[in-house]
Scaffold this motif. Structure first.
Motif, mmCIF file in Angstrom:
data_model
loop_
_atom_site.group_PDB
_atom_site.id
_atom_site.type_symbol
_atom_site.label_atom_id
_atom_site.label_comp_id
_atom_site.label_asym_id
_atom_site.label_seq_id
_atom_site.Cartn_x
_atom_site.Cartn_y
_atom_site.Cartn_z
ATOM 1 N N ASN A 1 73.428 55.301 25.457
ATOM 2 C CA ASN A 1 73.000 56.050 26.635
ATOM 3 C C ASN A 1 72.029 55.231 27.485
ATOM 4 O O ASN A 1 72.090 55.258 28.724
ATOM 5 N N TYR B 1 74.122 61.900 29.151
ATOM 6 C CA TYR B 1 74.339 60.920 30.212
ATOM 7 C C TYR B 1 73.464 61.167 31.443
ATOM 8 O O TYR B 1 73.337 60.293 32.302
ATOM 9 N N PRO C 1 80.392 59.917 23.401
ATOM 10 C CA PRO C 1 79.848 60.249 24.728
ATOM 11 C C PRO C 1 80.445 61.537 25.290
ATOM 12 O O PRO C 1 79.883 62.122 26.221
ATOM 13 N N SER D 1 74.011 56.032 19.501
ATOM 14 C CA SER D 1 74.182 56.914 20.653
ATOM 15 C C SER D 1 73.019 56.775 21.623
ATOM 16 O O SER D 1 73.207 56.775 22.849
#
Length: 223
Positions: free
Chosen positions: A157, A21, A14, A153
């Motif tokens: 998110n 984000y 992240p 990922s």
């Protein structure tokens, strides 16, 4: 020294400065519309997109991009990049992948000893999967591991967006990741073998959610 795993963890972190984000990919509108309002409906929404859109289009396309980068197939890289850009069904979704692709391209230039090929800079707009696949190819990350991290990922998110917008508690978020993560290995394996004729990003709910988000009155996210 095998650095493939540490490099993959860096790519999937992240902390990677690509702005992921800031996007919800229509999830914020789904919350506003009442379609997502708790852990169960959050899992239903995210898992549906994971299995029927991201896993069946972005993942196999990223696998082909990684193979094309590794083989030095410039024309194939450019074709797949253009196909992905054309597949984005709203201005927000297209702007998202272009911005993240631009940020990752800039980061790769800033990393020491990363051999950025001229092809990457020659493309006016770079989709995020294109830059991700290049990093995976250069760092010699096995394709199945690269896809697993890419899908993880994306799920992470989405869950983080749900935590902020529903909102959900941290424990609910971890339960969501546990459930979603269990789906990823099969999707990654399937994506490697899925022929291009069978790729599909047919997700009208996502298209409608993203388009509606563009005019949503109050927003935390950029998509």
């Amino acid at each position: 020294m095998n650095l493939a795993l540490p490099r993959l963890l860096q790519l999937a972190s992240p902390a990677l400065p690509v702005g992921a984000y800031t996007y919800s990919q229509g999830l914020e509108w789904a919350v506003e519309a009442g379609l997502v309002h708790d852990q169960a409906t959050g899992e239903q929404w995210i898992a549906g997109l994971l299995e029927h859109a991201v896993g069946r289009f972005e993942a196999p396309l990223a696998a082909c991009l990684q193979r094309a980068w590794a083989a030095g197939q410039t024309a194939e890289v450019e074709r797949l990049n253009a196909d992905f850009l054309a597949s984005r069904e709203s201005s927000e979704l297209r702007a998202e992948t272009v911005q993240m692709g631009y940020s990752l391209r800039r980061l790769l230039h800033d990393l020491e000893d990363f051999p950025v090929p001229p092809t990457l800079d020659a493309m006016p707009e770079v989709a995020f999967p294109t830059a991700w696949a290049l990093a995976s190819a250069v760092w010699e990350i096995p394709t199945v591991d690269s896809l697993t991290a890419y899908l993880w990922s994306w799920c992470e998110n989405q869950v983080m967006a749900a935590l902020k917008s529903v909102p959900l508690g941290q424990a609910a978020g971890q339960r969501l990741l546990l459930a979603l993560g269990g789906r990823i290995p099969v999707l990654a394996e399937q994506a490697i073998e899925l022929p291009e004729a069978a790729w599909s990003n047919f997700a009208p709910g996502l298209a409608l959610a993203s388009s509606s988000h563009e005019t949503q009155y109050s927003r935390l996210f950029r998509s």
